[in-house]
Design an enzyme around this catalytic site. Structure first.
Site, PDB file in Angstrom:
ATOM      1  N   LYS A  13      44.273  42.887  49.510  1.00  0.00           N
ATOM      2  CA  LYS A  13      44.907  41.545  49.593  1.00  0.00           C
ATOM      3  C   LYS A  13      46.339  41.587  49.948  1.00  0.00           C
ATOM      4  O   LYS A  13      46.904  40.677  50.665  1.00  0.00           O
ATOM      5  CB  LYS A  13      44.840  40.855  48.112  1.00  0.00           C
ATOM      6  CG  LYS A  13      43.372  40.730  47.579  1.00  0.00           C
ATOM      7  CD  LYS A  13      43.259  40.006  46.317  1.00  0.00           C
ATOM      8  CE  LYS A  13      44.098  40.851  45.204  1.00  0.00           C
ATOM      9  NZ  LYS A  13      43.150  42.080  44.653  1.00  0.00           N
ATOM     10  N   ARG A 126      47.568  55.250  46.549  1.00  0.00           N
ATOM     11  CA  ARG A 126      48.215  54.241  47.119  1.00  0.00           C
ATOM     12  C   ARG A 126      49.845  54.444  46.710  1.00  0.00           C
ATOM     13  O   ARG A 126      50.048  54.913  45.361  1.00  0.00           O
ATOM     14  CB  ARG A 126      47.622  52.888  46.616  1.00  0.00           C
ATOM     15  CG  ARG A 126      48.706  51.617  46.520  1.00  0.00           C
ATOM     16  CD  ARG A 126      47.998  50.310  46.745  1.00  0.00           C
ATOM     17  NE  ARG A 126      47.884  49.762  45.234  1.00  0.00           N
ATOM     18  CZ  ARG A 126      47.375  48.658  44.866  1.00  0.00           C
ATOM     19  NH1 ARG A 126      46.818  47.815  45.702  1.00  0.00           N
ATOM     20  NH2 ARG A 126      47.057  48.500  43.494  1.00  0.00           N
TER      21      ARG A 126
END
Ligand code: AMP
Length: 214
Positions: A13, A126
């Site tokens: 997102k 990440r």
């Protein structure tokens, strides 16, 4: 045009929101980023939410609705991208009311379709640039070999405290229990659009653009 990007943690997102900011002059409203800012600047609210965030649980509706309400007082640019908000039905109801109060509405809720195995892999790999927020992934988009962010040149990379397997399990459970009912909610309102979230960043972006330009 205001949109929601809806999907579990790690669906991409934030990455897609950043592209829409660059390409369409939209304004990204990430409650996760706002809460992390509150923590790092040491506000009373930031201190209150720190342990909840690290555990992967949701902070109260009241806090996040207040954060969003403040932002809607400002410039609306090319429209808002709600990223990580709403996460509960109460937040979704509040968002509808706040938008109406500001004489605007929601164009689309874009649901990003991914599978849980991909999420674990993405999240544990990440990192982000501590200066500009550019997102990296150890496997698909490693930090540049010269140690400098490809977007802004800074050399301070961060990993989120809640990007670990234990917190991720809680975050996924919170998503399925409290946030996934929003898929039915926005379907019933008639603005839900599914986009495949597993491809390359540009492929996913093309899917989102197709919805926005439809
Ligand atoms: P995110 O960056 O969207 O993954 O959010 C990180 C953490 O911030 C979440 O795991 C929650 O603890 C908190 N958070 C962010 N947005 C919300 C929200 N809309 N409602 C409740 N908690 C939130």
């Amino acid at each position: 045009m205001n949109i929601i990007l809806l999907g579990p943690p790690g669906a991409g997102k934030g990455t897609q929101a950043r592209k829409l900011v660059d390409e369409r002059n939209m304004i990204q409203l990430s409650t996760g980023d706002m809460l992390r800012d509150a923590r790092s600047s040491g506000t009373e609210m930031g201190q209150k939410v720190a342990a909840i965030m690290d555990a992967g649980e949701l902070v109260t509706d009241e806090i996040v609705i207040g954060l969003i309400e403040e932002k809607l007082e400002g410039d609306h640019g090319g429209g808002f991208i709600f990223d990580g908000f709403p996460r509960t039905l109460a937040q979704a109801d509040a968002l509808g009311e706040i938008l109406e109060k500001h004489g605007t509405s929601l164009a689309y809720t874009i649901a990003m379709e991914v599978n849980d195995d991909a999420l674990v892999e993405r999240i544990t790999a990440r990192s982000t640039c501590g200066n500009c927020g550019e997102v990296y992934n150890d496997i698909t988009k490693p930090q540049p070999a010269d140690g400098k962010c490809s977007n802004c040149g800074a050399s301070d990379f961060k990993r989120r405290a809640d990007d670990n397997e234990e917190s991720l399990r809680t975050r996924l459970m919170e998503y399925y229990k409290k946030t996934s009912p929003l898929l039915g909610y926005y379907h019933a309102k008639g603005n839900l659009q599914w986009v495949p979230g597993l491809g390359e960043i540009d492929e996913v972006a093309a899917g989102i653009s197709a919805v926005l330009d439809s």
